[in-house]
Design an enzyme around this catalytic site. Sequence first.
Site, PDB file in Angstrom:
ATOM      1  N   SER A   2       0.826  -1.200   0.000  1.00 21.72           N
ATOM      2  CA  SER A   2       0.000   0.000   0.000  1.00 21.72           C
ATOM      3  C   SER A   2       0.856   1.245   0.000  1.00 21.72           C
ATOM      4  O   SER A   2       2.081   1.176  -0.035  1.00 21.72           O
ATOM      5  CB  SER A   2      -0.937   0.046   1.209  1.00 21.72           C
ATOM      6  OG  SER A   2      -0.174   0.070   2.393  1.00 21.72           O
TER       7      SER A   2
ATOM      8  N   THR B 200      -1.124   0.459  -6.607  1.00 28.66           N
ATOM      9  CA  THR B 200      -1.304  -0.056  -5.253  1.00 28.66           C
ATOM     10  C   THR B 200      -2.610   0.514  -4.724  1.00 28.66           C
ATOM     11  O   THR B 200      -3.502   0.849  -5.504  1.00 28.66           O
ATOM     12  CB  THR B 200      -0.071   0.274  -4.363  1.00 28.66           C
ATOM     13  OG1 THR B 200      -0.205  -0.382  -3.108  1.00 28.66           O
ATOM     14  CG2 THR B 200       0.135   1.751  -4.172  1.00 28.66           C
ATOM     15  N   TYR B 201      -2.742   0.631  -3.410  1.00 24.71           N
ATOM     16  CA  TYR B 201      -3.951   1.220  -2.836  1.00 24.71           C
ATOM     17  C   TYR B 201      -3.548   2.157  -1.704  1.00 24.71           C
ATOM     18  O   TYR B 201      -2.468   2.048  -1.125  1.00 24.71           O
ATOM     19  CB  TYR B 201      -4.923   0.144  -2.344  1.00 24.71           C
ATOM     20  CG  TYR B 201      -4.364  -0.783  -1.301  1.00 24.71           C
ATOM     21  CD1 TYR B 201      -4.577  -0.546   0.050  1.00 24.71           C
ATOM     22  CD2 TYR B 201      -3.606  -1.893  -1.664  1.00 24.71           C
ATOM     23  CE1 TYR B 201      -4.049  -1.397   1.014  1.00 24.71           C
ATOM     24  CE2 TYR B 201      -3.081  -2.749  -0.711  1.00 24.71           C
ATOM     25  CZ  TYR B 201      -3.309  -2.493   0.631  1.00 24.71           C
ATOM     26  OH  TYR B 201      -2.788  -3.332   1.580  1.00 24.71           O
TER      27      TYR B 201
ATOM     28  N   GLY C 266       5.539  -2.322   1.286  1.00 25.28           N
ATOM     29  CA  GLY C 266       5.543  -3.641   0.668  1.00 25.28           C
ATOM     30  C   GLY C 266       6.514  -3.686  -0.498  1.00 25.28           C
ATOM     31  O   GLY C 266       7.503  -2.950  -0.544  1.00 25.28           O
ATOM     32  N   SER C 267       6.230  -4.552  -1.459  1.00 32.62           N
ATOM     33  CA  SER C 267       7.150  -4.715  -2.594  1.00 32.62           C
ATOM     34  C   SER C 267       7.341  -3.421  -3.376  1.00 32.62           C
ATOM     35  O   SER C 267       8.387  -3.210  -3.993  1.00 32.62           O
ATOM     36  CB  SER C 267       6.663  -5.829  -3.512  1.00 32.62           C
ATOM     37  OG  SER C 267       5.387  -5.517  -4.036  1.00 32.62           O
ATOM     38  N   ALA C 268       6.350  -2.528  -3.347  1.00 31.97           N
ATOM     39  CA  ALA C 268       6.475  -1.245  -4.043  1.00 31.97           C
ATOM     40  C   ALA C 268       7.603  -0.397  -3.467  1.00 31.97           C
ATOM     41  O   ALA C 268       8.112   0.499  -4.147  1.00 31.97           O
ATOM     42  CB  ALA C 268       5.154  -0.484  -3.987  1.00 31.97           C
TER      43      ALA C 268
END
Length: 135
Positions: free
Chosen positions: A25, A57-58, A73-75
């Site tokens: 996110s 993403t969100y 996260g992965s982002a």
Amino acid sequence: MLRTLLKSKIHRATVTDCELHYEGSCAIDEDLLDAANLLENEQIHIWNINNGERFVTYAIRGERGTGIISVNGSAARRAAVGDLIIIAAFAQVPEAQLDGFKPQLVFVDANNRVQHQRSHIPVQAAAHPQEGRPS
């Protein structure tokens, strides 16, 4: 028919945190969520001005008034603290409602504080008109 249009944009936000091991996110200061008409859990696109990365993403709520923009996260592999990003969301609008539809554009300073807002993108003029091209 539905048209997909820009609904919300936070322009040139500065990444304040990257949390690789947090749930995915992007945490966004609640003041910016409100200004841009973005909801928690709404899908957002992030475009990294520094490195050209683009990802989806969100949004999640970040602490109000702090200027937080945390890519999680992965982002977090696609952004670094200090990077300038554009956060955008889109809406599907029925053709009958296109005339009244306006995006919410939010422009921030280096501390992710709202500087000004608009509901339109100005017409872009050619930087260097090419000679010999028809007008």
